[in-house]
Design a protein around this motif. Structure first.
Motif, PDB file in Angstrom:
ATOM      1  N   LEU A  88      44.551  37.063  39.188  1.00 52.71           N
ATOM      2  CA  LEU A  88      43.414  36.716  38.348  1.00 52.71           C
ATOM      3  C   LEU A  88      43.399  37.641  37.141  1.00 52.71           C
ATOM      4  O   LEU A  88      43.980  38.730  37.182  1.00 52.71           O
ATOM      5  N   LEU A  89      42.709  37.229  36.087  1.00 52.19           N
ATOM      6  CA  LEU A  89      42.479  38.106  34.946  1.00 52.19           C
ATOM      7  C   LEU A  89      40.992  38.372  34.859  1.00 52.19           C
ATOM      8  O   LEU A  89      40.170  37.446  34.933  1.00 52.19           O
ATOM      9  N   LEU A  90      40.645  39.649  34.688  1.00 50.68           N
ATOM     10  CA  LEU A  90      39.267  40.100  34.565  1.00 50.68           C
ATOM     11  C   LEU A  90      39.064  40.629  33.155  1.00 50.68           C
ATOM     12  O   LEU A  90      39.871  41.427  32.666  1.00 50.68           O
ATOM     13  N   ASP A  91      37.994  40.192  32.506  1.00 47.75           N
ATOM     14  CA  ASP A  91      37.635  40.650  31.160  1.00 47.75           C
ATOM     15  C   ASP A  91      36.292  41.358  31.253  1.00 47.75           C
ATOM     16  O   ASP A  91      35.306  40.765  31.669  1.00 47.75           O
ATOM     17  N   ASP A  92      36.277  42.647  30.867  1.00 48.38           N
ATOM     18  CA  ASP A  92      35.022  43.396  30.933  1.00 48.38           C
ATOM     19  C   ASP A  92      34.377  43.577  29.560  1.00 48.38           C
ATOM     20  O   ASP A  92      33.421  44.326  29.405  1.00 48.38           O
ATOM     21  N   GLY A  93      34.883  42.887  28.564  1.00 48.36           N
ATOM     22  CA  GLY A  93      34.336  43.005  27.220  1.00 48.36           C
ATOM     23  C   GLY A  93      35.052  44.047  26.378  1.00 48.36           C
ATOM     24  O   GLY A  93      34.910  44.075  25.162  1.00 48.36           O
ATOM     25  N   THR A  94      35.836  44.925  27.025  1.00 49.37           N
ATOM     26  CA  THR A  94      36.601  45.936  26.283  1.00 49.37           C
ATOM     27  C   THR A  94      38.099  45.708  26.424  1.00 49.37           C
ATOM     28  O   THR A  94      38.887  46.357  25.755  1.00 49.37           O
ATOM     29  N   GLY A  95      38.482  44.824  27.321  1.00 51.68           N
ATOM     30  CA  GLY A  95      39.885  44.546  27.569  1.00 51.68           C
ATOM     31  C   GLY A  95      40.048  43.627  28.760  1.00 51.68           C
ATOM     32  O   GLY A  95      39.079  43.235  29.403  1.00 51.68           O
ATOM     33  N   VAL A  96      41.294  43.318  29.050  1.00 48.74           N
ATOM     34  CA  VAL A  96      41.625  42.409  30.160  1.00 48.74           C
ATOM     35  C   VAL A  96      42.582  43.133  31.090  1.00 48.74           C
ATOM     36  O   VAL A  96      43.472  43.861  30.649  1.00 48.74           O
ATOM     37  N   ILE A  97      42.400  42.911  32.392  1.00 53.96           N
ATOM     38  CA  ILE A  97      43.269  43.512  33.390  1.00 53.96           C
ATOM     39  C   ILE A  97      43.611  42.451  34.436  1.00 53.96           C
ATOM     40  O   ILE A  97      42.800  41.573  34.734  1.00 53.96           O
ATOM     41  N   GLU A  98      44.820  42.529  34.957  1.00 53.37           N
ATOM     42  CA  GLU A  98      45.242  41.591  36.006  1.00 53.37           C
ATOM     43  C   GLU A  98      44.790  42.112  37.360  1.00 53.37           C
ATOM     44  O   GLU A  98      44.873  43.306  37.640  1.00 53.37           O
ATOM     45  N   LEU A  99      44.315  41.208  38.187  1.00 52.88           N
ATOM     46  CA  LEU A  99      43.929  41.537  39.557  1.00 52.88           C
ATOM     47  C   LEU A  99      44.918  40.882  40.500  1.00 52.88           C
ATOM     48  O   LEU A  99      45.197  39.693  40.388  1.00 52.88           O
ATOM     49  N   CYS A 100      45.450  41.667  41.415  1.00 55.93           N
ATOM     50  CA  CYS A 100      46.369  41.158  42.431  1.00 55.93           C
ATOM     51  C   CYS A 100      45.622  41.151  43.761  1.00 55.93           C
ATOM     52  O   CYS A 100      45.224  42.209  44.264  1.00 55.93           O
ATOM     53  N   LEU A 101      45.401  39.971  44.309  1.00 56.72           N
ATOM     54  CA  LEU A 101      44.608  39.830  45.526  1.00 56.72           C
ATOM     55  C   LEU A 101      45.476  39.890  46.772  1.00 56.72           C
ATOM     56  O   LEU A 101      46.557  39.308  46.814  1.00 56.72           O
ATOM     57  N   SER A 102      44.960  40.560  47.797  1.00 55.70           N
ATOM     58  CA  SER A 102      45.619  40.559  49.105  1.00 55.70           C
ATOM     59  C   SER A 102      45.309  39.229  49.790  1.00 55.70           C
ATOM     60  O   SER A 102      44.489  38.437  49.318  1.00 55.70           O
ATOM     61  N   ALA A 103      45.947  38.986  50.920  1.00 55.91           N
ATOM     62  CA  ALA A 103      45.784  37.716  51.637  1.00 55.91           C
ATOM     63  C   ALA A 103      44.321  37.436  51.983  1.00 55.91           C
ATOM     64  O   ALA A 103      43.866  36.291  51.884  1.00 55.91           O
ATOM     65  N   ASP A 104      43.573  38.470  52.363  1.00 53.80           N
ATOM     66  CA  ASP A 104      42.156  38.282  52.729  1.00 53.80           C
ATOM     67  C   ASP A 104      41.351  37.714  51.564  1.00 53.80           C
ATOM     68  O   ASP A 104      40.524  36.826  51.744  1.00 53.80           O
ATOM     69  N   PHE A 105      41.582  38.236  50.374  1.00 52.05           N
ATOM     70  CA  PHE A 105      40.825  37.785  49.216  1.00 52.05           C
ATOM     71  C   PHE A 105      41.331  36.446  48.681  1.00 52.05           C
ATOM     72  O   PHE A 105      40.597  35.735  48.010  1.00 52.05           O
ATOM     73  N   ARG A 106      42.568  36.103  48.967  1.00 52.14           N
ATOM     74  CA  ARG A 106      43.100  34.812  48.522  1.00 52.14           C
ATOM     75  C   ARG A 106      42.449  33.654  49.257  1.00 52.14           C
ATOM     76  O   ARG A 106      42.420  32.527  48.769  1.00 52.14           O
ATOM     77  N   LEU A 107      41.931  33.903  50.448  1.00 52.59           N
ATOM     78  CA  LEU A 107      41.279  32.860  51.233  1.00 52.59           C
ATOM     79  C   LEU A 107      39.973  32.396  50.592  1.00 52.59           C
ATOM     80  O   LEU A 107      39.522  31.289  50.838  1.00 52.59           O
ATOM     81  N   ARG A 108      39.371  33.262  49.791  1.00 53.12           N
ATOM     82  CA  ARG A 108      38.105  32.930  49.144  1.00 53.12           C
ATOM     83  C   ARG A 108      38.380  32.251  47.807  1.00 53.12           C
ATOM     84  O   ARG A 108      39.332  32.584  47.110  1.00 53.12           O
ATOM     85  N   HIS A 109      37.514  31.315  47.456  1.00 54.92           N
ATOM     86  CA  HIS A 109      37.646  30.623  46.167  1.00 54.92           C
ATOM     87  C   HIS A 109      36.945  31.446  45.085  1.00 54.92           C
ATOM     88  O   HIS A 109      35.754  31.743  45.205  1.00 54.92           O
ATOM     89  N   TRP A 110      37.681  31.834  44.055  1.00 60.29           N
ATOM     90  CA  TRP A 110      37.133  32.631  42.956  1.00 60.29           C
ATOM     91  C   TRP A 110      37.048  31.747  41.718  1.00 60.29           C
ATOM     92  O   TRP A 110      38.051  31.399  41.118  1.00 60.29           O
ATOM     93  N   ASP A 111      35.823  31.366  41.343  1.00 63.03           N
ATOM     94  CA  ASP A 111      35.596  30.499  40.184  1.00 63.03           C
ATOM     95  C   ASP A 111      35.722  31.276  38.886  1.00 63.03           C
ATOM     96  O   ASP A 111      35.332  32.452  38.812  1.00 63.03           O
ATOM     97  N   LEU A 112      36.243  30.630  37.868  1.00 66.27           N
ATOM     98  CA  LEU A 112      36.272  31.231  36.541  1.00 66.27           C
ATOM     99  C   LEU A 112      34.842  31.382  36.042  1.00 66.27           C
ATOM    100  O   LEU A 112      33.983  30.548  36.321  1.00 66.27           O
ATOM    101  N   GLY A 113      34.589  32.460  35.323  1.00 63.20           N
ATOM    102  CA  GLY A 113      33.272  32.686  34.741  1.00 63.20           C
ATOM    103  C   GLY A 113      32.323  33.491  35.601  1.00 63.20           C
ATOM    104  O   GLY A 113      31.243  33.848  35.142  1.00 63.20           O
ATOM    105  N   ILE A 114      32.717  33.800  36.851  1.00 65.38           N
ATOM    106  CA  ILE A 114      31.818  34.606  37.677  1.00 65.38           C
ATOM    107  C   ILE A 114      31.976  36.086  37.333  1.00 65.38           C
ATOM    108  O   ILE A 114      33.025  36.523  36.853  1.00 65.38           O
TER     109      ILE A 114
END
Length: 134
Positions: free
Chosen positions: A52-78
């Motif tokens: 995933l890519l996370l934007d905090d308003g000062t930059g963007v960083i890539e997030l690498c999810l483990s298997a546990d977090f991949r099971l959850r649906h992560w909507d854009l814009g949250i």
């Protein structure tokens, strides 16, 4: 991962100043050793493969999810809080290997409060250590 090193509350722009330490399995930011970063921001991209890519308003960083977090649906814009191991990747977007991720979208004031939390942590904890280091 050395959990005796605190996860620093940071903005993406601050991570640009982090550098790897040659003799320790850690990074340094103005003389402060760390391995994990604590970030908050909005999810702006999801490749469906756990990146995933996370934007905090000062930059963007890539997030690498483990298997546990991949099971959850992560909507854009949250709006999410993320804690994880930070990795510098020359020529690529910096990455956090996620250890904890929480959807904070139900709390709309969290984004404004986050900037204050980062400023407070910097002034109370990081700045005195950085000044001592210099």
């Amino acid at each position: 991962m050395d959990y005796s090193l605190a996860a620093l509350k940071l903005l993406c722009v601050q991570l640009k100043d982090a550098s790897e330490t040659p003799s320790q399995n850690a990074l340094t930011l103005g003389g402060i050793l760390f391995q994990r970063a604590w970030l908050q921001g909005i999810l702006v991209s999801n490749d469906g493969e756990g990146r995933l890519l996370l934007d905090d308003g000062t930059g963007v960083i890539e997030l690498c999810l483990s298997a546990d977090f991949r099971l959850r649906h992560w909507d854009l814009g949250i709006y999410v809080m993320v804690i994880g191991g930070y990795f510098v990747r020359p020529g690529e977007t910096p990455m956090v290997k996620v250890h904890k991720m929480v959807d904070l979208s139900a709390y709309p004031d969290r984004e404004a409060m986050w900037y204050l939390e980062v400023m407070e942590a910097y002034k109370l904890f990081y700045q005195p250590l950085i000044e001592e280091f210099l």
